[in-house]
Design a protein around this motif. Structure first.
Motif, short mmCIF file in Angstrom:
data_model
loop_
_atom_site.label_atom_id
_atom_site.label_comp_id
_atom_site.label_asym_id
_atom_site.label_seq_id
_atom_site.Cartn_x
_atom_site.Cartn_y
_atom_site.Cartn_z
N ALA A 1 0.03 -2.15 5.70
CA ALA A 1 0.45 -2.14 7.22
C ALA A 1 -0.13 -3.10 8.26
O ALA A 1 0.68 -3.64 9.03
N ALA A 2 -1.38 -3.40 7.86
CA ALA A 2 -2.15 -4.22 8.95
C ALA A 2 -1.35 -5.78 9.01
O ALA A 2 -1.56 -6.49 9.90
N GLU A 3 -0.82 -6.13 7.82
CA GLU A 3 -0.63 -7.29 7.51
C GLU A 3 1.10 -7.39 8.23
O GLU A 3 1.59 -8.49 8.11
N THR B 1 -7.39 7.25 3.77
CA THR B 1 -8.10 6.26 4.38
C THR B 1 -9.13 6.70 5.32
O THR B 1 -8.50 7.64 6.15
N ALA C 1 3.63 2.76 5.01
CA ALA C 1 3.10 4.45 5.07
C ALA C 1 1.53 4.14 5.06
O ALA C 1 0.92 3.62 4.17
N PHE D 1 1.04 -1.09 -0.05
CA PHE D 1 -0.04 0.10 -0.04
C PHE D 1 0.96 1.30 0.14
O PHE D 1 1.86 1.23 0.80
N ASN D 2 0.65 2.21 -0.88
CA ASN D 2 1.37 3.40 -1.04
C ASN D 2 2.70 2.91 -1.43
O ASN D 2 4.05 3.33 -0.94
N ILE E 1 -1.37 6.65 5.22
CA ILE E 1 -1.60 8.21 4.96
C ILE E 1 -3.25 8.55 5.26
O ILE E 1 -4.19 7.87 4.49
N1 INI Z 1 -2.63 0.23 4.55
C1 INI Z 1 -1.36 0.76 4.45
O1 INI Z 1 -0.29 0.27 4.56
N2 INI Z 1 -1.48 2.35 4.21
C2 INI Z 1 -2.73 2.89 4.27
O2 INI Z 1 -2.70 4.36 3.96
C3 INI Z 1 -3.88 1.80 4.02
N3 INI Z 1 -5.07 2.81 3.75
O3 INI Z 1 -5.19 3.97 3.39
O4 INI Z 1 -6.27 2.41 4.18
C4 INI Z 1 -3.99 0.63 4.33
N4 INI Z 1 -4.94 0.17 4.13
C5 INI Z 1 -4.92 -1.44 4.23
C6 INI Z 1 -4.63 -2.20 5.39
O5 INI Z 1 -3.40 -2.07 5.78
C7 INI Z 1 -5.14 -3.79 5.20
O6 INI Z 1 -3.81 -4.03 4.00
C8 INI Z 1 -6.47 -3.89 4.55
O7 INI Z 1 -7.35 -3.47 5.69
C9 INI Z 1 -6.47 -5.50 4.70
O8 INI Z 1 -6.27 -6.26 5.86
#
Ligand code: INI
Length: 160
Positions: free
Chosen positions: A60-62, A90, A84, A26-27, A86
């Motif tokens: 980032a959540a993973e 989101t 990152a 992501f980003n 941002i």
């Molecule tokens: N994940 C990021 O790493 N950066 C972000 O800015 C972001 N936004 O914007 O939502 C983001 N979302 C995805 C999240 O990390 C998970 O991958 C997703 O929720 C699936 O579990």
């Protein structure tokens, strides 16, 4: 100098074993610069390129799960999480940031291995780019420095 029985203070010397950089896609444009900064820092401090692995995850959540799985292999002396988040892009910014940060902390504490949080949390893409190798340094480089210092000080403490 303060007088203590023992003082442990980490250096930036290269450590034994491998290091894993876990990076979120992501980003990705921003995160690739963080990865380059982290790798540059490790190489400059004497870590061999062959000892630096890279794993990409969706967001980032993973990051925490990949960090935890990698440590359970026993191959990695430190893990550097890069990403990152941002706010501008989101609506669930706070949830992503808080889950990511507590997951990384828990992984570090549960495993006793340095798991470094090199994740940008900014309001705008411009602020993220500034911290990824333009105006305001490179957080990937800083995260790699923290990994070197933490591995060193933990090794010293364990040795006694
Ligand atoms: N994940 C990021 O790493 N950066 C972000 O800015 C972001 N936004 O914007 O939502 C983001 N979302 C995805 C999240 O990390 C998970 O991958 C997703 O929720 C699936 O579990």
């Amino acid at each position: 100098m303060i007088d203590m029985a023992k003082t442990f203070s980490g250096s930036y010397a290269p450590f034994a074993g491998q290091v894993l950089i876990v990076a979120s896609r992501f980003n990705q444009l921003v995160v690739e610069s963080l990865v380059a900064g982290a790798r540059d820092c490790l190489i400059r401090h004497g870590i061999e390129g062959d000892d630096i692995d890279l794993a990409w995850v969706p967001g980032a959540a993973e990051l925490p799960l990949a960090a935890k799985a990698s440590i359970s292999t026993g191959r990695y002396s430190a893990v550097i999480c890069l990403g990152a988040v941002i706010r501008g892009s989101t609506s669930h910014y706070d949830v992503v940031v808080s889950n990511m940060a507590s997951g990384i902390l828990t992984t570090s504490l549960d495993t006793g291995t340095p798991v470094i949080m090199g994740v940008l949390t900014t309001d705008t893409i411009e602020q993220a780019l500034e911290r990824a190798g333009t105006k305001a340094g490179n957080k990937g480089f800083d995260a790699a420095l923290a990994a070197l210092e933490m591995r060193s000080v933990l090794d010293q403490i364990v040795k006694g």
